[in-house]
Write a protein that holds these residues in place. Structure first.
Motif, short mmCIF file in Angstrom:
data_model
loop_
_atom_site.label_atom_id
_atom_site.label_comp_id
_atom_site.label_asym_id
_atom_site.label_seq_id
_atom_site.Cartn_x
_atom_site.Cartn_y
_atom_site.Cartn_z
N ILE A 193 5.67 2.47 19.57
CA ILE A 193 5.74 1.91 18.21
C ILE A 193 6.20 3.00 17.24
N ASP A 194 5.61 4.19 17.38
CA ASP A 194 5.98 5.30 16.49
C ASP A 194 7.46 5.62 16.59
N ALA A 195 7.98 5.63 17.82
CA ALA A 195 9.41 5.94 18.01
C ALA A 195 10.28 4.91 17.29
N ALA A 196 9.90 3.65 17.41
CA ALA A 196 10.69 2.59 16.75
C ALA A 196 10.61 2.73 15.24
N VAL A 197 9.42 2.96 14.73
CA VAL A 197 9.25 3.04 13.26
C VAL A 197 9.95 4.27 12.71
N ARG A 198 9.97 5.36 13.48
CA ARG A 198 10.73 6.53 13.03
C ARG A 198 12.21 6.18 12.82
N ASN A 199 12.76 5.45 13.79
CA ASN A 199 14.18 5.08 13.68
C ASN A 199 14.43 4.22 12.44
N ILE A 200 13.51 3.32 12.17
CA ILE A 200 13.65 2.44 11.01
C ILE A 200 13.50 3.24 9.72
N LEU A 201 12.47 4.06 9.64
CA LEU A 201 12.25 4.85 8.41
C LEU A 201 13.38 5.85 8.19
N ARG A 202 13.93 6.40 9.29
CA ARG A 202 15.04 7.34 9.18
C ARG A 202 16.22 6.68 8.48
N VAL A 203 16.52 5.45 8.87
CA VAL A 203 17.63 4.73 8.24
C VAL A 203 17.33 4.48 6.76
N LYS A 204 16.12 4.09 6.45
CA LYS A 204 15.77 3.81 5.05
C LYS A 204 15.82 5.08 4.20
N VAL A 205 15.40 6.19 4.77
CA VAL A 205 15.44 7.45 4.01
C VAL A 205 16.88 7.89 3.80
N LEU A 206 17.68 7.81 4.85
CA LEU A 206 19.08 8.24 4.75
C LEU A 206 19.84 7.41 3.71
N LEU A 207 19.52 6.12 3.64
CA LEU A 207 20.21 5.25 2.68
C LEU A 207 19.73 5.48 1.26
N GLY A 208 18.64 6.26 1.10
CA GLY A 208 18.14 6.54 -0.25
C GLY A 208 17.38 5.38 -0.84
N LEU A 209 16.87 4.51 0.00
CA LEU A 209 16.19 3.30 -0.50
C LEU A 209 14.91 3.65 -1.26
N PHE A 210 14.27 4.74 -0.87
CA PHE A 210 13.03 5.11 -1.56
C PHE A 210 13.33 5.54 -3.00
N GLU A 211 14.48 6.20 -3.18
CA GLU A 211 14.84 6.64 -4.53
C GLU A 211 15.48 5.51 -5.32
N ARG A 248 0.82 -1.21 0.00
CA ARG A 248 0.00 0.00 0.00
C ARG A 248 0.85 1.26 0.00
N LEU A 249 1.93 1.26 0.81
CA LEU A 249 2.72 2.50 0.93
C LEU A 249 4.05 2.44 0.19
N GLY A 250 4.37 1.28 -0.36
CA GLY A 250 5.59 1.19 -1.18
C GLY A 250 6.87 1.41 -0.41
N ILE A 251 6.90 1.00 0.86
CA ILE A 251 8.13 1.20 1.65
C ILE A 251 9.13 0.09 1.31
N PRO A 252 10.34 0.44 0.84
CA PRO A 252 11.31 -0.61 0.47
C PRO A 252 11.79 -1.39 1.67
N LEU A 253 12.27 -2.57 1.42
CA LEU A 253 12.84 -3.42 2.48
C LEU A 253 14.26 -2.98 2.78
N LEU A 254 14.68 -3.17 4.02
CA LEU A 254 16.09 -2.98 4.38
C LEU A 254 16.72 -4.36 4.36
N VAL A 255 17.68 -4.55 3.42
CA VAL A 255 18.27 -5.88 3.20
C VAL A 255 19.60 -5.99 3.94
N GLY A 256 19.66 -6.94 4.87
CA GLY A 256 20.86 -7.10 5.70
C GLY A 256 21.60 -8.38 5.41
N ARG A 257 22.88 -8.41 5.81
CA ARG A 257 23.72 -9.61 5.64
C ARG A 257 24.92 -9.46 6.56
#
Ligand code: GLC
Length: 748
Positions: free
Chosen positions: A339-357, A99-108
């Motif tokens: 929950i919001d605090a946790a999700v902010r931290n996760i989304l912050r990392v995804k935005v900083l990494l440029g995953l949405f772009e 629904r919101l098109g949030i990319p996955l954070l892929v770890g290894r």
């Protein structure tokens, strides 16, 4: 737009004030624009979608198997898939079908290289070369991100002072200062200097104290006081966070009765409030669920509540959050604000990494990045610098013109998988260049290979064939050690001697009467005292990675000189555990000056009084921290301090003349240690506060000037504050932790 920006800044400042004073600046380098994007997205999310972001699963294989959960926004991150085509499909489902098109954070776990495998982290630490470590981490990021991996569960910053613990291999050893410098370098290397598509989020782990597992048994309890945490185990993590690490992983251990995954003191009071960390916290694999085994929670619902209330953002493989958080929020047991605090931290990392772009990678181009010549070259240089020369009776370096026939033997001479070491999931043994392969290529027709033993634990009572071959050779190069599986996670050992009949093989080779050069590849400092008499030289290579063969050939034949130094203390026997250089003085300090005193005491030739030592093994290790020989020798002279007394905000300028007193170029790791003679707490006899690599030509002298900010001498004292306590200090400038003359100074 400006109005909104100013409004956000106003809100941030107000929020800071509401939290009792200005919050520390963002450690991950967020911006008002990033925060705006995070808040806008969060506002659109349902509670279920928010909790989905907090769920990380191991998702190797066909993306279709996970499509429904990804499409439904129930997975925020995956680990253990590395194929770029499959990762693009995972991202396509997330970005185009949810629904919101949030990319996955892929770890290894890209721990010491991705495809091009570098020496194990303990070997990288032995280089005392943070710049080289950073170069290697950058290469690992280039290779891994080319395939779609944007998060590594590295660097491991666990201080390790017990070589029985198999994971000593994965860290930077026993010393807080060295560990911190290496950790900063690895974070910088992984994440790069800008948020482009080669940036790979670092993960400082395992928070905290995991390496102090009682008995050296992995996963065991630890009992570290707050002072020990603050003065020894936490500083490397603080350094990694201040270097900008985007993520942190909790550790399996319970410390003083509290499992780290529910430890609010370390996860909130220290990590968030004191350090201002605003990246994401992920559990270790099912460490949330393991709190049931710990007896810290009755069931998965309870441990999920413990974790969210401690500030854990993402759940790796317990399914605790995805199974229970929504009901607890609806029941009012858990606040949605958590929950919001946790999700902010996760989304912050995804935005900083440029995953949405940039959620996708050019899969077809990924292969060309792997094993690039420049990558292999860096891996070879790192392996060369990571080898520590522990003994040399003059046999090294070998002169190619004088050794016609070379016998290569031992279980690690041609072990392409094991040479890579532990946590080298993506290293392909087909690319490993072993010592045998390197020597055969360099000396065609002159190398005889007789394994002697095909694996380390093999028992053999006859070595006729290999001894006969040794008699016909001009020199014996024997490669010993431990397979990769004997170190790393869940692989603790109670006996640190060379396994199987390796010591017997070495003794048999010595009996052939030819020069013997031993190389040890291992994930920890083995107890090799009994082996030293049976070889003319011994190189400790840890597990040297893909290019270990060429590196060792270059070292043995003198193309490069060894420069590595021990990042951990090498014991005489496992019974000495724990033994490390930065120990306390105690009320009855040991009077022996050197290892020789120990050996004479064992023989009853001298008495060392009622002091702190072993009757049978003295109080000295086989090799101290920071030790390593070269093919030349170095002299330290004219040591000086620019003052006898320093202010709290002063800078100590220590200087010395370093001279290469030998006949070859060489590199010395110059080390500066400091001792606080009297404190509000008893203090270590020495603490490393500076090191630098210095290369000198034969006969060359250089005046070295080193600066130590007085503030680096601060410690958490009896009153629970961190400061430099006035008083008398000593300082050493030396080539290892057990050498040198003390200079005195005071802090007023
Ligand atoms: C393991 C390790 C941790 C690793 C994680 C993911 O159990 O403890 O270091 O990053 O699981 O593989």
């Amino acid at each position: 737009m400006k109005t909104i920006r100013n409004l956000i800044l106003l809100v941030l400042v107000a929020a800071a004030a509401a939290c009792g004073g200005p919050r520390p600046a963002s450690t991950v380098g967020t911006t008002p624009d990033v925060e705006r994007r995070v808040d806008q997205l969060l506002a659109k999310m349902t509670l279920s979608e928010k909790i989905g972001q907090m769920n990380q699963i191991s998702a190797g294989g066909d993306p279709a198997n996970y499509a429904e959960a990804v499409r439904g926004g129930q997975i925020g991150s995956i680990l253990n898939e590395v194929d770029p085509v499959r990762l693009n499909e995972f991202q396509r489902i997330a970005v185009e079908e949810s629904r919101l098109g949030i990319p996955l954070l892929v770890g290894r776990d890209v721990i010491h290289g991705f495809h091009t495998v570098f020496p194990i982290p303990l070997g990288i630490a032995a280089t005392f070369d943070p710049a080289l470590a950073e170069e290697g981490a950058r290469i690992a990021a280039l290779e891994a991100t080319a395939q779609g991996i944007r998060w590594t569960f590295s660097p491991m910053l666990d201080i390790a002072r017990d070589p029985r613990w198999g994971r000593m291999a994965e860290g930077s050893g026993e010393d807080t200062w060295l560990d911190a410098r290496m950790g900063e370098a690895l974070v910088r290397g992984y994440q790069g200097t800008q948020w482009d598509t080669t940036a790979m989020a670092a993960c400082v782990k395992h928070f905290v104290g995991y390496g102090a597992a009682e008995g050296g048994r992995d996963y065991n309890s630890t009992f570290l006081s707050e002072r020990q945490l603050r003065n020894v185990y936490l500083p490397p993590f603080e350094a990694g966070i201040k270097a900008g690490a985007l993520t942190l992983m909790t550790s399996f251990n319970d410390n003083d009765g509290v499992p780290s995954t529910a430890n609010r003191f370390i996860l909130k009071d220290i990590l968030r409030d004191e350090w201002g960390f605003d990246g994401l916290v992920v559990t270790d694999w099912n460490s949330m669920g393991e709190m049931i085994s710990h007896g810290y929670g009755a069931d998965r619902k309870e441990v999920a509540q413990e974790a969210i209330e401690a500030g854990v953002d993402m759940d790796m493989m317990t399914y605790g959050y995805i199974s229970h958080l929504e009901e607890m929020v609806r029941a009012g047991v858990v606040k949605e604000s958590a929950i919001d605090a946790a999700v902010r931290n996760i989304l912050r990392v995804k935005v900083l990494l440029g995953l949405f772009e940039h959620p996708y990678v050019a899969a077809a181009a990924a292969a060309a990045v792997q094993y690039a010549p420049a990558h292999l070259d860096a891996a070879r240089r790192t392996a060369e610098e990571s080898a520590v020369l522990l003994k040399n009776d003059g046999v090294l370096p070998l002169d190619p013109a004088r050794v016609r026939t070379i016998l290569v033997t031992g279980p690690m001479a041609d072990a392409p998988h094991d040479q890579l070491g532990t946590w080298a999931f993506d290293g392909q043994k087909e690319h490993t260049v072993t010592p045998l392969a390197a020597l055969r290529e360099r000396f065609p027709g002159r190398v005889t290979y007789v394994p002697g033993l095909t694996y380390s634990r093999q028992k053999r009572d006859r070595f006729d064939e290999v001894v006969a071959a040794a008699r016909k050779a001009d020199v014996v190069l024997v490669f010993l050690g431990e397979e990769a599986i004997l170190s790393g996670e869940a692989h603790s050992l109670a006996d640190l001697n060379l396994k199987g009949s390796q010591s017997e093989l070495l003794a048999a080779l010595k009996s052939a009467g030819k020069p013997v050069v031993a190389t040890v590849m291992a994930g920890r400092p083995l107890t090799i005292e009994r082996d030293l008499p049976n070889c003319g030289a011994l190189l400790y290579a840890f597990h040297p990675g893909t290019m270990g063969g060429p590196a060792l050939a270059n070292l043995i034949f003198g193309d490069v000189a060894p420069s590595g130094k021990t990042p951990v203390t090498f014991l005489r026997t496992v019974g000495q555990v724990p033994m490390y250089y930065s120990h306390n003085m105690t009320g009855r300090p040991y009077r022996g000056e050197t290892l020789l005193d120990d050996i004479e005491a064992e023989a009853g030739q001298t008495s060392l009084g009622n002091t702190s030592y072993y009757l049978d093994y003295g109080a000295y290790p086989l090799f101290p921290f920071g030790y390593g020989l070269s093919y030349t020798s170095f002299a330290y002279s004219d040591l000086a301090l620019d003052n006898a007394s320093y202010a709290q905000d002063g800078v100590i300028r220590a200087s010395c003349t370093l001279t290469n007193t030998g006949a070859r170029e060489g590199t010395e790791v110059v080390q500066v240690y400091v001792r606080d003679l009297v404190g509000s707490l008893t203090r270590p006899v020495k603490e490393l506060k500076h090191f630098e690599r210095v290369t000198l030509q034969a006969g060359e002298s250089r005046r070295l000037e080193m600066e130590i900010p007085v503030s680096d001498l601060a410690f958490w004292g009896l009153d629970g504050t961190k400061k430099v306590e006035p008083g008398d200090f000593q300082l050493w400038i030396a080539g290892d932790s057990n050498s040198g003359e003390a200079l005195s100074f005071s802090v007023r």
